[in-house]
Design an enzyme around this catalytic site. Structure first.
Site, PDB file in Angstrom:
ATOM      1  N   TRP A  34      17.363   9.861 -40.413  1.00  0.00           N
ATOM      2  CA  TRP A  34      18.592  10.636 -40.586  1.00  0.00           C
ATOM      3  C   TRP A  34      18.590  11.775 -39.576  1.00  0.00           C
ATOM      4  CZ3 TRP A  34      19.668  15.752 -41.551  1.00  0.00           C
ATOM      5  CH2 TRP A  34      20.919  16.074 -42.089  1.00  0.00           C
ATOM      6  N   SER A 100      11.053   8.549 -41.327  1.00  0.00           N
ATOM      7  CA  SER A 100      11.628   9.648 -42.093  1.00  0.00           C
ATOM      8  C   SER A 100      12.374   9.112 -43.310  1.00  0.00           C
ATOM      9  CB  SER A 100      12.528  10.492 -41.193  1.00  0.00           C
ATOM     10  OG  SER A 100      12.872  11.706 -41.800  1.00  0.00           O
ATOM     11  N   MET A 101      13.702   9.271 -43.358  1.00  0.00           N
ATOM     12  CA  MET A 101      14.470   8.740 -44.474  1.00  0.00           C
ATOM     13  C   MET A 101      14.244   7.252 -44.665  1.00  0.00           C
ATOM     14  SD  MET A 101      18.599   8.627 -45.028  1.00  0.00           S
ATOM     15  CE  MET A 101      19.220   7.851 -46.532  1.00  0.00           C
ATOM     16  N   ASP A 229       4.735  18.727 -38.085  1.00  0.00           N
ATOM     17  CA  ASP A 229       6.090  18.339 -38.491  1.00  0.00           C
ATOM     18  C   ASP A 229       6.744  19.497 -39.245  1.00  0.00           C
ATOM     19  OD1 ASP A 229       8.378  17.195 -39.683  1.00  0.00           O
ATOM     20  OD2 ASP A 229       7.421  15.223 -39.815  1.00  0.00           O
ATOM     21  N   HIS A 258       8.205  16.224 -35.939  1.00  0.00           N
ATOM     22  CA  HIS A 258       8.853  15.138 -36.689  1.00  0.00           C
ATOM     23  C   HIS A 258       9.231  13.986 -35.752  1.00  0.00           C
ATOM     24  CE1 HIS A 258      10.739  13.557 -40.252  1.00  0.00           C
ATOM     25  NE2 HIS A 258      11.908  13.433 -39.636  1.00  0.00           N
TER      26      HIS A 258
END
Length: 278
Positions: A34, A100-101, A229, A258
């Protein structure tokens, strides 16, 4: 560009997902973070195909060139979309790679559909298992901070996304690896996504508790996270999930932010390819 049609299980409507399909061999499915699109995987697609694998990257509903329905951006709907892609292409022995998402889609998919078509999983900079701070998740993100993000997405989305990109890469520390052109490119992708989808998927990753589902991840799993991150701190995410997912290999990349798929692409690609071939 190719599309697959996936049924919206909650409304009985059809959603078209854009995907890219390259190479031959065992299928590796890349699930983007995202609020980007499949284009974030540019440096990984080439490495995966060169290593002898079939690489499939798709746009989540509401993002990239996929359809933009008004409703149903919860993880159950997103996992159903992934299932539709796998069934449409009749994929077997897949490796699911969630960034991530996207880590949530991997876990929810395995919870809903099991491992009949999946051999391995990879979680990169993943939000798993829980983002929000709660009484039993004291190191999570405070709810007021999450509320600030939601308000910014509603009132100044494109401005928020420009600043978010810098934090994504720890830009001040990585200007030698991330150009201003790259930031503008990412901003063009993120700002072009559906405003509704951007907000609704943010609600999904902010509020979904995957802790009860981690036992459903039984396939060999690679967990990779950057030690620096600032978006999804390693202590609240992969440090926890690595203790609960039974069959995992956990790699922490020193100084990585990240967005390590760009800033530390060589280290990430080496770890990923080694895992795919193992």
């Amino acid at each position: 560009m190719p599309f697959i049609e996936t049924e919206d299980i909650q409304r009985g409507e059809n959603v078209y997902l854009n995907y890219q399909d390259y190479g031959e061999g065992q299928p590796v499915i890349l699930i983007h973070g995202w609020p980007l699109s499949h284009k974030m995987w540019e440096n990984q697609v080439q490495a995966i195909v060169d290593a002898g694998f079939r690489c499939i990257a798709y746009d989540r509903r509401g993002f990239g060139d996929s359809d933009r329905p008004w409703l149903n951006y919860d993880y159950t709907s997103l996992a159903q979309d992934l299932r539709g892609l796998i069934e449409h292409l009749d994929l077997r022995h897949c490796v699911l790679v969630g960034f991530s998402m996207g880590g949530g889609e991997v876990v929810r998919y395995l919870s809903m559909f099991g491992d009949d078509r999946v051999d391995k999983a990879v979680l990169i900079s993943s939000i798993i298992p829980l983002v929000k701070k709660t009484d039993n998740n004291p190191n999570g993100v405070p709810e007021d901070k999450l509320d600030e993000i939601m308000e910014a997405l509603k009132t100044k989305r494109v401005t928020f996304l420009a600043e978010f990109s810098k934090q994504f890469y720890n830009y001040s520390d990585n200007k030698d690896k991330v150009s201003e052109e790259q930031l503008r490119y990412d901003w063009a992708i993120t700002s072009a996504a559906s405003p509704r989808a951007t907000i609704e998927t943010a609600k999904a990753w902010a509020n979904t508790d995957f802790r009860p589902e981690l036992r459903n991840v039984t396939v060999p799993t690679l967990i990779i996270h950057g030690e620096d991150d600032q978006i999804v701190p390693i202590e609240t995410s992969s440090d926890q999930s690595s203790k609960e997912i039974r069959n995992n290999k956990y790699i922490q990349i020193k100084d990585a932010p990240h967005g390590l798929f760009l800033t530390h692409k060589e280290e990430l690609n080496t770890a990923l390819i080694d895992f795919l071939k193992s």
